[in-house]
Design an enzyme around this catalytic site. Structure first.
Site, PDB file in Angstrom:
ATOM      1  N   GLN A 161       0.836  -1.203   0.000  1.00 23.26           N
ATOM      2  CA  GLN A 161       0.000   0.000   0.000  1.00 23.26           C
ATOM      3  C   GLN A 161       0.871   1.253   0.000  1.00 23.26           C
ATOM      4  O   GLN A 161       1.699   1.431   0.899  1.00 23.26           O
ATOM      5  CB  GLN A 161      -0.935   0.060   1.213  1.00 23.26           C
ATOM      6  CG  GLN A 161      -1.869   1.268   1.067  1.00 23.26           C
ATOM      7  CD  GLN A 161      -2.644   1.648   2.300  1.00 23.26           C
ATOM      8  OE1 GLN A 161      -2.048   1.925   3.343  1.00 23.26           O
ATOM      9  NE2 GLN A 161      -3.958   1.650   2.198  1.00 23.26           N
ATOM     10  N   TYR A 174      -5.270  11.360   3.729  1.00 27.13           N
ATOM     11  CA  TYR A 174      -3.890  11.529   3.262  1.00 27.13           C
ATOM     12  C   TYR A 174      -3.860  12.187   1.874  1.00 27.13           C
ATOM     13  O   TYR A 174      -4.899  12.574   1.347  1.00 27.13           O
ATOM     14  CB  TYR A 174      -3.146  10.188   3.322  1.00 27.13           C
ATOM     15  CG  TYR A 174      -3.119   9.656   4.751  1.00 27.13           C
ATOM     16  CD1 TYR A 174      -2.586  10.437   5.778  1.00 27.13           C
ATOM     17  CD2 TYR A 174      -3.679   8.434   5.071  1.00 27.13           C
ATOM     18  CE1 TYR A 174      -2.595   9.990   7.094  1.00 27.13           C
ATOM     19  CE2 TYR A 174      -3.698   7.974   6.389  1.00 27.13           C
ATOM     20  CZ  TYR A 174      -3.157   8.756   7.396  1.00 27.13           C
ATOM     21  OH  TYR A 174      -3.176   8.326   8.696  1.00 27.13           O
ATOM     22  N   GLY A 233      -9.430  -5.766   9.361  1.00 29.12           N
ATOM     23  CA  GLY A 233      -8.279  -5.073   9.929  1.00 29.12           C
ATOM     24  C   GLY A 233      -7.930  -5.613  11.307  1.00 29.12           C
ATOM     25  O   GLY A 233      -7.131  -6.538  11.452  1.00 29.12           O
TER      26      GLY A 233
HETATM   27  C1  LIG Z   1      -3.479  -0.153  13.898  1.00 30.90           C
HETATM   28  C2  LIG Z   1      -4.159   0.289  12.624  1.00 30.90           C
HETATM   29  C3  LIG Z   1      -3.397   0.866  11.631  1.00 30.90           C
HETATM   30  C4  LIG Z   1      -3.984   1.238  10.425  1.00 30.90           C
HETATM   31  N1  LIG Z   1      -3.190   1.729   9.407  1.00 30.90           N
HETATM   32  C5  LIG Z   1      -3.718   1.908   8.170  1.00 30.90           C
HETATM   33  C6  LIG Z   1      -2.868   2.166   7.046  1.00 30.90           C
HETATM   34  O1  LIG Z   1      -1.633   2.219   7.126  1.00 30.90           O
HETATM   35  N2  LIG Z   1      -3.469   2.310   5.845  1.00 30.90           N
HETATM   36  C7  LIG Z   1      -4.839   2.229   5.690  1.00 30.90           C
HETATM   37  O2  LIG Z   1      -5.339   2.347   4.576  1.00 30.90           O
HETATM   38  N3  LIG Z   1      -5.646   1.979   6.729  1.00 30.90           N
HETATM   39  C8  LIG Z   1      -5.128   1.780   7.955  1.00 30.90           C
HETATM   40  N4  LIG Z   1      -5.939   1.403   8.988  1.00 30.90           N
HETATM   41  C9  LIG Z   1      -7.383   1.193   8.734  1.00 30.90           C
HETATM   42  C10 LIG Z   1      -7.656  -0.263   8.348  1.00 30.90           C
HETATM   43  O3  LIG Z   1      -7.067  -0.559   7.086  1.00 30.90           O
HETATM   44  C11 LIG Z   1      -9.167  -0.565   8.255  1.00 30.90           C
HETATM   45  O4  LIG Z   1      -9.721   0.215   7.208  1.00 30.90           O
HETATM   46  C12 LIG Z   1      -9.881  -0.249   9.550  1.00 30.90           C
HETATM   47  O5  LIG Z   1      -9.196  -0.798  10.662  1.00 30.90           O
HETATM   48  C13 LIG Z   1     -11.339  -0.789   9.534  1.00 30.90           C
HETATM   49  O6  LIG Z   1     -11.358  -2.190   9.459  1.00 30.90           O
HETATM   50  P1  LIG Z   1     -11.660  -3.110  10.778  1.00 30.90           P
HETATM   51  O7  LIG Z   1     -12.922  -2.577  11.391  1.00 30.90           O
HETATM   52  O8  LIG Z   1     -11.823  -4.495  10.225  1.00 30.90           O
HETATM   53  O9  LIG Z   1     -10.479  -2.969  11.687  1.00 30.90           O
HETATM   54  C14 LIG Z   1      -5.385   1.057  10.226  1.00 30.90           C
HETATM   55  C15 LIG Z   1      -6.145   0.489  11.247  1.00 30.90           C
HETATM   56  C16 LIG Z   1      -5.551   0.095  12.426  1.00 30.90           C
HETATM   57  C17 LIG Z   1      -6.390  -0.559  13.489  1.00 30.90           C
END
Ligand SMILES: Cc1cc2nc3c(=O)[nH]c(=O)nc-3n(C[C@H](O)[C@H](O)[C@H](O)COP(=O)(O)O)c2cc1C
Length: 359
Positions: free
Chosen positions: A100, A182, A313
């Protein structure tokens, strides 16, 4: 089409995905100085190789795209070599992995970077909020420098160079992070894009940066089928706001819907409007839905053909063997937010799999 569930095989580009579960991109702040991923990441990603596809943590395409403490980049040979060890380990366990590209734009503190260049943005609009730095602790985000028109082709070309570097590092494809406030989303959104040139104003102009970045990535990869994109319509994270997100995102997805991209990943952060059902018909290619999914809600959206893949995530973060646990109906580990960005192996490599689990 036969019923699809989380455990049905799929296809992205030239490879079969073992299932329909994609590990979301997650920044973990474990990189070494100068944007080099640490060896801890080899085991972290390899532990999760049973995902149908892993999307890496956000990786800066170039140093000016870095913003957070201990985050990686992919612009030089040392970084590429370190990533290659990670993709090799994932491939050795039968997994697949996209890189990514996360250019944070204005969401950056100089103390977290190895370049003296100032943070950039379509317009010089400071984000409200603070960011952690290891040397100065919490700091206000600085006012970014507005990109000059003549600089924009260079920023876009950095995505092309990063694509070549990612493929050299063994990644199966690349994803444009156009979500979460971003740089690409700063171009899409009206509060951060107050330009009056070809990159600002109308929705058609505000989507131009994203379309051109995808074109640069496609050209560098030799095929759009190795290129995905993540968007998060109307998500307010990082002080971002758009006057009319429905218009912006329908204009964007119509423009990229026929490019032959690998997938469109939509993070839904608000219940209404339903951007999944709004955007899916506009995109010809795999549609990946993310944001708070469970096993049941993931199976449900696949069954009603509302998505082709489900993004997980935090559940993948805390359950390296999430696919097995879902398949067997086993209990899940809870995630610990205090170690998300803490550095070190704790909360990174020590989430138990079922064999070692006491649950
Ligand atoms: C610790 C953490 C770091 C994350 N870093 C990024 C990232 O680098 N790039 C991104 O697109 N989303 C990032 N996200 C968002 C996740 O990709 C995802 O969209 C979000 O956690 C929702 O999914 P979930 O409910 O299954 O956790 C991050 C989420 C978490 C929890």
């Amino acid at each position: 089409m036969a019923d699809v569930n989380l455990f049905t095989q799929g296809r992205i580009d030239r490879f079969e995905t073992k299932n329909r579960m994609i590990m979301a991109p997650m920044t973990r702040s474990r990189a070494l100085a100068k944007g080099v991923p640490s060896d801890l990441a080899i085991e972290y990603y390899a532990q999760r190789a049973s995902a149908g596809l892993i999307i890496s943590e956000g990786i800066a395409p170039s140093a000016v795209g870095l913003g957070y403490a201990r985050t990686p980049a992919i612009e030089n040979s040392e970084q590429i070599a370190a990533w290659k060890k990670i993709t090799d380990a994932v491939h050795a366990k039968g997994g697949r992995m996209f890189a990514q590209f996360m250019h944070v734009g204005r969401i950056a503190h100089p103390a977290n970077r190895y370049t003296d260049e100032s943070p950039i943005c379509p317009s010089a609009v400071k984000a409200a909020g603070q960011m952690w730095t290891d040397t100065l602790q919490m700091q206000d985000l600085p006012t970014p420098r507005a990109l000059e028109l003549k600089e924009i082709p260079g920023v876009i070309e950095d995505y092309g160079k990063a694509t070549k570097n990612a493929l050299a590092a063994g990644f199966d494809g690349v994803e444009l992070h156009s979500a979460s406030g971003y740089l690409p989303m700063q171009f899409l959104s009206t509060n951060t894009n107050q330009r009056s040139d070809a990159y600002g104003g109308s929705a058609t102009n505000r989507i131009r940066f994203v379309v051109e970045a995808l074109e640069a990535m496609t050209k560098a990869a030799g095929s759009a089928s190795k290129v995905g994109i993540k968007i998060s319509p109307a998500m307010p994270f990082n002080d971002i706001h758009d006057a009319d997100p429905v218009e912006t995102y329908t204009t964007l997805v119509k423009a990229i819907g026929n490019m032959g991209l690998a997938y469109l990943h939509v993070l839904k952060s608000l219940p209404e409007p339903d951007y999944f059902s709004m955007l899916r018909p506009l995109f010809k290619g795999a549609f990946a839905a993310g944001g708070g999914f469970t096993k049941d809600s993931g199976n449900a959206i696949l069954a009603k053909q509302g998505a082709d893949y489900v993004i997980y995530g935090k559940l993948f973060l805390s359950n390296p063997d999430l696919v097995f646990r879902f398949a067997e109906g086993l209990p899940l580990n809870e995630w610990d937010p205090t170690t998300f960005y803490a550095g070190g192996a704790e909360g990174y490599l020590d989430y138990p799999t079922v064999k070692t689990s006491t649950v």
